[in-house]
Design a protein around this motif. Structure first.
Motif, PDB file in Angstrom:
ATOM      1  N   ALA A 216       0.815  -1.229   0.000  1.00 39.55           N
ATOM      2  CA  ALA A 216       0.000   0.000   0.000  1.00 39.55           C
ATOM      3  C   ALA A 216       0.844   1.273   0.000  1.00 39.55           C
ATOM      4  N   ARG A 217       1.975   1.220   0.662  1.00 37.21           N
ATOM      5  CA  ARG A 217       2.806   2.409   0.794  1.00 37.21           C
ATOM      6  C   ARG A 217       3.186   2.973  -0.578  1.00 37.21           C
ATOM      7  N   GLY A 218       2.805   4.211  -0.796  1.00 36.01           N
ATOM      8  CA  GLY A 218       3.121   4.861  -2.073  1.00 36.01           C
ATOM      9  C   GLY A 218       2.185   4.464  -3.206  1.00 36.01           C
ATOM     10  N   ASN A 219       1.369   3.436  -2.969  1.00 34.54           N
ATOM     11  CA  ASN A 219       0.468   2.979  -4.027  1.00 34.54           C
ATOM     12  C   ASN A 219      -1.005   3.205  -3.702  1.00 34.54           C
ATOM     13  N   VAL A 220      -1.296   3.376  -2.416  1.00 32.81           N
ATOM     14  CA  VAL A 220      -2.673   3.694  -2.022  1.00 32.81           C
ATOM     15  C   VAL A 220      -2.636   5.111  -1.444  1.00 32.81           C
ATOM     16  N   LEU A 221      -3.261   6.031  -2.150  1.00 32.39           N
ATOM     17  CA  LEU A 221      -3.234   7.423  -1.708  1.00 32.39           C
ATOM     18  C   LEU A 221      -4.610   7.795  -1.171  1.00 32.39           C
ATOM     19  N   TYR A 222      -4.609   8.491  -0.061  1.00 29.32           N
ATOM     20  CA  TYR A 222      -5.864   8.814   0.607  1.00 29.32           C
ATOM     21  C   TYR A 222      -5.986  10.321   0.748  1.00 29.32           C
ATOM     22  N   TYR A 223      -7.097  10.854   0.255  1.00 26.10           N
ATOM     23  CA  TYR A 223      -7.376  12.290   0.375  1.00 26.10           C
ATOM     24  C   TYR A 223      -8.607  12.459   1.245  1.00 26.10           C
ATOM     25  N   SER A 224      -8.473  13.313   2.265  1.00 24.75           N
ATOM     26  CA  SER A 224      -9.623  13.531   3.142  1.00 24.75           C
ATOM     27  C   SER A 224      -9.571  14.947   3.703  1.00 24.75           C
ATOM     28  N   VAL A 225     -10.752  15.516   3.999  1.00 24.56           N
ATOM     29  CA  VAL A 225     -10.730  16.844   4.638  1.00 24.56           C
ATOM     30  C   VAL A 225     -10.201  16.693   6.058  1.00 24.56           C
ATOM     31  N   ASN A 226     -10.182  15.465   6.505  1.00 34.32           N
ATOM     32  CA  ASN A 226      -9.720  15.172   7.845  1.00 34.32           C
ATOM     33  C   ASN A 226      -8.652  14.072   7.752  1.00 34.32           C
ATOM     34  N   PRO A 227      -7.478  14.407   7.189  1.00 32.13           N
ATOM     35  CA  PRO A 227      -6.515  13.345   6.861  1.00 32.13           C
ATOM     36  C   PRO A 227      -5.860  12.727   8.092  1.00 32.13           C
ATOM     37  N   VAL A 228      -5.315  11.537   7.927  1.00 31.08           N
ATOM     38  CA  VAL A 228      -4.531  10.920   8.998  1.00 31.08           C
ATOM     39  C   VAL A 228      -3.064  11.078   8.602  1.00 31.08           C
ATOM     40  N   PRO A 229      -2.143  10.927   9.534  1.00 32.59           N
ATOM     41  CA  PRO A 229      -0.734  11.149   9.178  1.00 32.59           C
ATOM     42  C   PRO A 229      -0.327  10.329   7.950  1.00 32.59           C
ATOM     43  N   GLY A 230       0.428  10.964   7.092  1.00 26.10           N
ATOM     44  CA  GLY A 230       0.907  10.265   5.889  1.00 26.10           C
ATOM     45  C   GLY A 230      -0.079  10.283   4.741  1.00 26.10           C
ATOM     46  N   GLU A 308     -14.276  37.975   1.516  1.00 30.01           N
ATOM     47  CA  GLU A 308     -13.396  36.828   1.254  1.00 30.01           C
ATOM     48  C   GLU A 308     -14.257  35.579   1.101  1.00 30.01           C
ATOM     49  N   VAL A 309     -13.917  34.748   0.114  1.00 31.08           N
ATOM     50  CA  VAL A 309     -14.712  33.526  -0.097  1.00 31.08           C
ATOM     51  C   VAL A 309     -14.117  32.396   0.740  1.00 31.08           C
ATOM     52  N   LEU A 310     -14.932  31.869   1.624  1.00 32.65           N
ATOM     53  CA  LEU A 310     -14.470  30.782   2.497  1.00 32.65           C
ATOM     54  C   LEU A 310     -15.335  29.548   2.295  1.00 32.65           C
ATOM     55  N   SER A 311     -14.809  28.387   2.714  1.00 30.63           N
ATOM     56  CA  SER A 311     -15.563  27.137   2.548  1.00 30.63           C
ATOM     57  C   SER A 311     -15.904  26.544   3.906  1.00 30.63           C
ATOM     58  N   LYS A 312     -17.167  26.125   4.028  1.00 29.37           N
ATOM     59  CA  LYS A 312     -17.615  25.582   5.313  1.00 29.37           C
ATOM     60  C   LYS A 312     -17.007  24.212   5.594  1.00 29.37           C
ATOM     61  N   ASN A 313     -16.974  23.366   4.572  1.00 33.63           N
ATOM     62  CA  ASN A 313     -16.446  22.026   4.830  1.00 33.63           C
ATOM     63  C   ASN A 313     -14.977  21.916   4.464  1.00 33.63           C
ATOM     64  N   ARG A 314     -14.352  23.004   4.220  1.00 34.26           N
ATOM     65  CA  ARG A 314     -12.924  23.132   3.953  1.00 34.26           C
ATOM     66  C   ARG A 314     -12.468  22.469   2.664  1.00 34.26           C
ATOM     67  N   VAL A 315     -13.416  21.934   1.878  1.00 32.65           N
ATOM     68  CA  VAL A 315     -12.929  21.252   0.682  1.00 32.65           C
ATOM     69  C   VAL A 315     -12.576  22.217  -0.443  1.00 32.65           C
ATOM     70  N   PHE A 316     -13.409  23.232  -0.640  1.00 37.51           N
ATOM     71  CA  PHE A 316     -13.082  24.201  -1.687  1.00 37.51           C
ATOM     72  C   PHE A 316     -12.369  25.400  -1.068  1.00 37.51           C
ATOM     73  N   SER A 317     -11.297  25.800  -1.705  1.00 37.40           N
ATOM     74  CA  SER A 317     -10.500  26.880  -1.139  1.00 37.40           C
ATOM     75  C   SER A 317     -10.149  27.891  -2.221  1.00 37.40           C
ATOM     76  N   THR A 318      -9.894  29.128  -1.807  1.00 32.28           N
ATOM     77  CA  THR A 318      -9.464  30.131  -2.787  1.00 32.28           C
ATOM     78  C   THR A 318      -7.947  30.258  -2.772  1.00 32.28           C
ATOM     79  N   SER A 319      -7.312  29.718  -1.729  1.00 39.38           N
ATOM     80  CA  SER A 319      -5.867  29.924  -1.630  1.00 39.38           C
ATOM     81  C   SER A 319      -5.044  28.654  -1.856  1.00 39.38           C
ATOM     82  N   SER A 320      -5.526  27.490  -1.363  1.00 40.06           N
ATOM     83  CA  SER A 320      -4.698  26.284  -1.544  1.00 40.06           C
ATOM     84  C   SER A 320      -5.384  25.282  -2.479  1.00 40.06           C
TER      85      SER A 320
END
Ligand SMILES: Nc1ncnc2c1ncn2[C@@H]1O[C@H](COP(=O)(O)OP(=O)(O)OP(=O)(O)O)[C@@H](O)[C@H]1O
Ligand SMILES: [Mg+2]
Length: 516
Positions: A216-230, A308-320
């Motif tokens: 899995a290392r390097g081959n399973v990538l996980y994206y979350s608004v609430n990520p875990v380390p790594g 300023e445009v902000l996102s409630k669930n942090r998924v959409f951003s204007t800066s990052s």
């Protein structure tokens, strides 16, 4: 050498597609059983699948009713039927699903021997089910509820680019199956798979999941608004969202669509910000702007705070998050498994992110095709739960979306869909027929079974009852890539992952612990 099983029945009557077998007493024949009839020369065998069971008796109906009456009314305690196992029995109705000559399987075009002796299927009868190249393991062959020690794998290239449908009522094991399926892809770098994970159940944040694969290392990538380390933070820059991504995902009136187009041509990648901030432009009425603001605010969970445009669930951003979509697409091209946890971002945001990735994938692969370099590229597939959200007829009257586009023409560009659904009947016929592999799990709803059967690669018109009676993890694989509709038992993911790690990473551990 394995000992051949004893006869469990004998063919007594029937016709093509409806072979009647008398069951030997005490040799239970089950619904869905695979039975073997050997021809006299032993060179050919026919596999019969049972789809119905009924009683047979040598005693007339009237006499049987009378015997039952006497016994029920307490008048016939001493009444016994002479040789009951000869007089009363079970008849199994089945259809020939495949005829094997030598080790070559054929569609059966002749009836098996009349009065032929029938036995239960064994491992050696299924040698023609050989392991394909680039195998994706989905389970073991199942005969009724008995598991046969024969793994079923499908060629990943065929499977993923020709789309997969996984239909069942809730809780029958769809997500479990897809986890098992994806396990085979990890670390192979042969398929790029995107999972839009609406319930955060694939990665295994809390329990066992795809992250536990030895590679899995390097081959399973996980994206979350609430990520875990790594793992990665799911942030998508609003500037990377174009009007075309909204198509078929967010319904807009003609006037609203025109307004969006105006904002996009005026402000380019800052079109959303300008709508949210209420920048007025000529030719867009205030009321249209107001409605658009409301739609984008609710669907994208973005709002205006002091300019300023902000996102409630942090998924959409204007800066990052400028490169998130690009990074994901790049990882998919390299044959990785990308799991996007969309459990906290809302329906529309999930579909939009999927739409952005799919759109970008499409553009890139279309270019490869035009350049003539597509052959060297890896197939990519998108796994989507509750597929009718984007594939139902109701949805599609609003226009095509990226997902329906993949279902219709993705194959030409090596882009596939794994559509998971509780409702098949709402998906248009042409899309269903384009999905060339269906892994059917249990379903209580007759209308759903009909829709599934109607679009199957093999004739399953007799299997309605069998599909209704499928237990958790039991499935039927119908595909243009299988010789017949194969009944399978899918392992429980947690057990499979454990057995895999223990068996030195064999891709189809055949000695999984099943309750037989
Ligand atoms: N192959 C299997 N063998 C044994 N148990 C299973 C199997 N597949 C699923 N189960 C059990 O059934 C439960 C539900 O499975 P799963 O979540 O995969 O169903 P689902 O069809 O995806 O449900 P939903 O429609 O709610 O998403 C699992 O938690 C597991 O305990
Ligand atoms: Mg599920």
């Amino acid at each position: 050498m394995t000992v051949q099983l004893p006869a469990c029945g004998q063919i007594v009557a029937g016709e093509v597609g409806k072979i009647l077998i008398r069951e030997k007493s005490n040799q239970k024949i089950e619904l869905g059983d695979l039975l073997i009839v050997e021809e006299k020369d032993k060179a050919n065998t026919t596999i019969i699948q049972v789809y119905d069971l009924l009683y047979g008796s040598q005693i007339s109906k009237l006499a049987r009713e009378q015997i039952a009456g006497l016994s029920l009314e307490g008048l016939g305690e001493k009444l016994e039927i002479f040789e009951p196992h000869l007089r009363n029995y079970v008849l199994a109705q089945g259809k020939a699903v495949i005829r094997v000559s030598g080790s070559k399987p054929h569609v059966p075009k002749i009836l098996p021997d009349f009065f032929g002796s029938v036995r239960h299927v064994q491992k050696q009868d299924l040698q023609f089910l050989d392991k394909p190249s680039d195998p994706i393991y989905i389970g073991q062959v199942r005969s009724g509820s008995k598991i046969i020690d024969v793994p079923v794998s499908l060629n990943g290239n065929d499977l993923f680019t020709h789309h997969v449908l996984v239909p069942s009522t809730t809780g029958r094991g769809k997500s479990n199956l897809v986890k098992v399926m994806l396990w085979s892809t990890i670390g192979e770098n042969k398929f790029g798979i995107l999972v839009l994970d609406a319930h955060d159940e694939y990665y295994g944040r809390a329990g066992k999941g795809l992250k536990d694969h030895p590679k899995a290392r390097g081959n399973v990538l996980y994206y979350s608004v609430n990520p875990v380390p790594g793992t990665y933070t799911l942030t998508v820059n609003i500037k990377t969202l174009y009007p075309q991504h909204l198509e078929g995902v967010i319904s807009l009136s003609e006037a609203q669509e025109q307004a969006v187009a105006r904002y996009y041509s005026e402000f380019d990648d800052e079109w959303i910000e300008n709508i949210i901030l209420g920048t007025q432009i000529e030719s867009v009425k205030d009321v249209t702007l107001g409605v658009l603001q409301r739609i984008l605010r609710t669907k994208l969970s973005v709002y205006n705070q002091d300019g300023e445009v902000l996102s409630k669930n942090r998924v959409f951003s204007t800066s990052s998050g400028q490169s998130t979509i690009e990074d994901i697409v790049h990882s998919l091209e390299q044959g990785k498994l990308v799991i996007v946890d969309t459990s906290k971002v809302g329906d529309e945001a999930e579909l939009l992110i999927g739409s952005m990735i799919a759109n970008s994938m499409f553009n890139i692969y279309q270019n490869y095709k035009a350049e003539g370099t597509l052959d060297g590229k890896l197939p990519v597939s998108i796994v989507i739960e509750e597929a009718p959200r984007v594939l139902s007829s109701d949805r599609l009257v609003l226009g095509e979306n990226e997902y329906s586009k993949i279902a219709r023409e993705g194959r030409k560009f090596k882009i596939g869909l794994v559509a998971i659904t509780q409702l098949t009947s709402v998906i248009p016929r042409d899309i269903l027929t384009n999905i060339n592999t269906k892994i059917i799990l249990g379903n209580e709803m007759a209308t759903e079974r009909r829709a599934i059967v109607d679009s199957a690669a093999q004739d399953l018109s007799d299997d309605d009852r069998t599909i209704a009676s499928l237990d958790r993890g039991e499935a039927i694989v119908t595909s243009i890539f299988t010789k017949f509709a194969i009944p399978i038992q899918i392992p429980l993911f947690e057990e499979y992952a454990k057995a895999y790690s223990a068996s030195a990473h064999s891709s189809s551990p055949s000695k999984l612990q099943y309750k037989e």
